[in-house]
Design an enzyme around this catalytic site. Structure first.
Site, PDB file in Angstrom:
ATOM      1  N   GLY A 209      29.879  21.507  -6.903  1.00  9.67           N
ATOM      2  CA  GLY A 209      30.257  20.588  -5.829  1.00  9.67           C
ATOM      3  C   GLY A 209      30.578  21.327  -4.553  1.00  9.67           C
ATOM      4  CG  ASN A 210      30.197  19.674  -0.992  1.00 14.01           C
ATOM      5  OD1 ASN A 210      31.036  18.896  -0.552  1.00 14.01           O
ATOM      6  ND2 ASN A 210      28.946  19.300  -1.243  1.00 14.01           N
ATOM      7  CE1 TYR A 211      36.803  24.305  -2.149  1.00 13.23           C
ATOM      8  CE2 TYR A 211      35.172  25.480  -0.835  1.00 13.23           C
ATOM      9  CZ  TYR A 211      36.103  25.457  -1.871  1.00 13.23           C
ATOM     10  OH  TYR A 211      36.317  26.593  -2.609  1.00 13.23           O
TER      11      TYR A 211
END
Length: 400
Positions: A209-211
Site C-alpha cells: 500500500g501507500n501513505y
C-alpha cells in the site's frame, strides 16, 4: 456585483486572542457590500471592542439576551436573518458547547437557532487543538453539516509553532465568496472522484500500500457537492473523515476494484477528477493463507496494475473533462506535463513531496494546476479544504 452583495452574514465571536482579527473581516465583508451583524460572547469583549465592530458593521452588537433598557435580543430572529453564520474565532470552549448543545450565552443560542449554513474557524493552542476532545468536537460539528474553515500552521500565542492558528480574514472571506458564487456553478453536472490509497493483498493479513490519507480527494468531493454537482466518490481504504452526505461513496480496496468501479461510472460523467494514489504494481500471486516465516529471503513478484487514468483518457468524449493528479519527487513539471499528453488529460494537479506541508497525510497542500495547453497555475500552501475550491474553480475556468 460581488457574490456577497446583499448577503446577510452573521459573525459569532468567542473569546480567543484571534478575535482582534475579526474587525478586519467585518471591514472586508462590508467592502464586498454584505450586510454584517455580530453576536459575541461576554468574554470576547476583552479581545475586541464592541464599539469598533459596531462602527465597522454599521449595526448594533449583540452580546447579551437583554439590553441595558431591558429589551430582548432575539436569537431566533438573528438566526432567521442570516444567509450564513461564521463562528470565528471558535475556541475549544465554544466548539464543545456547539457540539453538545450547551446553551449558556447568546452566541450559542443563536447558533442553535440558525437555519443557514454555518462555518466555523477553530483557534487554540497546539496541544488543545490536538486533544481528542477537540478533534471529536470538530468531527461532530462537521457531521451536523457545519463547514470547517481549517486552522493554519504557524506561530501561536503561546510561542509554540504548529496547528491551531485561526484562518486569516482573507481566507474566511474567500470561503464565503466561494460558497455564494460557486454554489450553483456545478448544478446539473455529474462529477466522479477517486481518493485514498489502494491495498494490494499479499496474503490474508498483509498488503502492498501507500501513505495516502484521501484528504485531498475527499475535500474535492465535498467542494463539488457544495457547488451543486451530483458527486460519486470511489474511495480506497482510509480512516474515518467527514464526507458531505450528498456525496455517494463507493468503497473499494484494490487497484482492480477501483478500475472496475471507475470505468463502470465514467460514461455518464461530465467531470472526472482522479486524486487516488493507485498502486502501480500488485502481487502476482495472492496467498490463501498467512505466509509463514521461513528462510532468509522472501521473493515477491509484482505485476503492473491496469492504468485507470489512461483507460479513461482513451474513451473520454469531447464533452467530458478528465483531470489527473501527479505526486512527484524529481523533474516534477516535466513528468506531469508528459502525463497530460500520454493519458489524454484536460489538466493535471501536481504536488511535490519536496514541498514542506504538502503530500500524503497532511491537512495542507501546495500544488500547481497545469492545463492541456501547458499553462501553469501555482497555488500556495493552504488547507486542503480551501485548496479544493480553488482547484475546482480552475477546472471550470480552463477546462472548457
Amino acid at each position: 456585483m460581488t457574490s456577497l452583495q446583499g448577503k446577510n452574514i452573521l459573525l459569532g465571536i468567542s473569546a480567543g486572542i484571534a478575535a482582534y482579527k475579526i474587525a478586519n473581516l467585518v471591514r472586508l465583508l462590508v467592502k464586498k457590500q454584505a450586510n454584517v451583524k455580530v453576536v459575541m460572547s461576554e468574554n470576547a469583549k476583552q479581545f475586541v471592542s464592541p464599539l469598533t465592530l459596531s462602527v465597522l458593521s454599521k449595526n448594533k452588537i449583540y452580546d447579551t439576551f437583554y439590553t441595558t433598557d431591558n429589551q430582548w435580543n432575539s436569537h431566533v430572529e438573528l438566526g432567521l436573518w442570516a444567509d450564513a453564520m461564521v463562528v470565528a474565532p471558535a475556541t475549544a470552549n465554544t466548539l464543545a458547547k456547539m457540539a453538545n448543545g450547551i446553551c449558556d450565552n447568546l452566541l450559542i443560542a443563536t447558533y442553535l437557532s440558525a437555519k443557514c449554513p454555518v462555518f466555523f474557524a477553530p483557534t487554540m493552542d497546539l496541544d488543545m487543538y490536538k486533544h481528542p476532545t477537540s478533534t471529536k468536537n470538530i468531527e461532530t460539528l462537521q457531521s451536523f453539516g457545519n463547514q470547517l474553515i481549517a486552522s493554519n500552521y504557524g506561530e501561536l500565542a503561546s510561542g509554540l509553532i504548529g496547528e491551531g492558528r485561526m484562518a486569516e480574514p482573507e481566507e474566511i472571506l474567500t470561503r464565503l465568496e466561494a460558497y455564494f458564487s460557486d454554489n450553483q456553478m456545478l448544478v446539473g453536472k455529474k462529477v466522479l472522484l477517486t481518493a485514498g490509497p489502494t491495498y494490494e493483498n499479499i496474503d490474508p493479513v498483509r498488503f502492498v500500500g501507500n501513505y495516502s490519507s484521501g484528504k485531498m480527494g475527499i475535500a474535492l468531493a465535498n467542494a463539488a457537492a457544495a457547488m451543486g454537482a451530483s458527486v460519486e466518490l470511489v474511495l480506497g481504504p482510509v480512516s474515518q473523515q467527514y464526507i458531505d452526505p450528498r456525496v455517494q461513496v463507493i468503497q473499494v480496496r484494490s487497484a482492480s476494484d477501483m478500475y472496475k468501479a471507475v470505468n463502470e461510472r465514467f460514461t455518464y460523467m461530465d467531470i472526472a477528477i482522479l486524486a487516488a494514489a493507485v498502486a502501480d504494481y500488485t502481487p502476482k500471486e495472492k496467498a490463501e493463507h498467512k505466509i509463514k516465516k521461513s528462510g532468509e529471503n522472501l521473493i515477491l513478484e509484482l505485476v503492473k496494475t491496469k492504468d485507470i487514468l489512461a483507460s479513461l483518457g482513451q474513451k473520454k468524449q469531447p464533452h467530458q473533462k478528465l483531470i489527473g493528479f501527479a505526486l512527484e519527487t524529481q523533474n516534477e513539471l516535466d513528468n506531469a506535463k508528459d502525463k497530460i499528453l500520454r493519458k489524454n488529460l484536460d489538466a493535471i494537479v501536481l504536488n511535490s513531496l519536496n514541498d514542506q506541508g504538502a503530500g500524503f497525510a497532511t491537512d495542507t497542500n501546495k500544488v500547481t494546476f497545469i492545463t492541456a495547453q501547458m499553462e501553469e497555475y501555482p497555488l500556495p500552501l493552504k488547507p486542503k479544504t480551501e485548496l479544493a475550491y480553488e482547484i475546482i474553480n480552475l477546472i471550470i475556468k480552463y477546462c472548457k
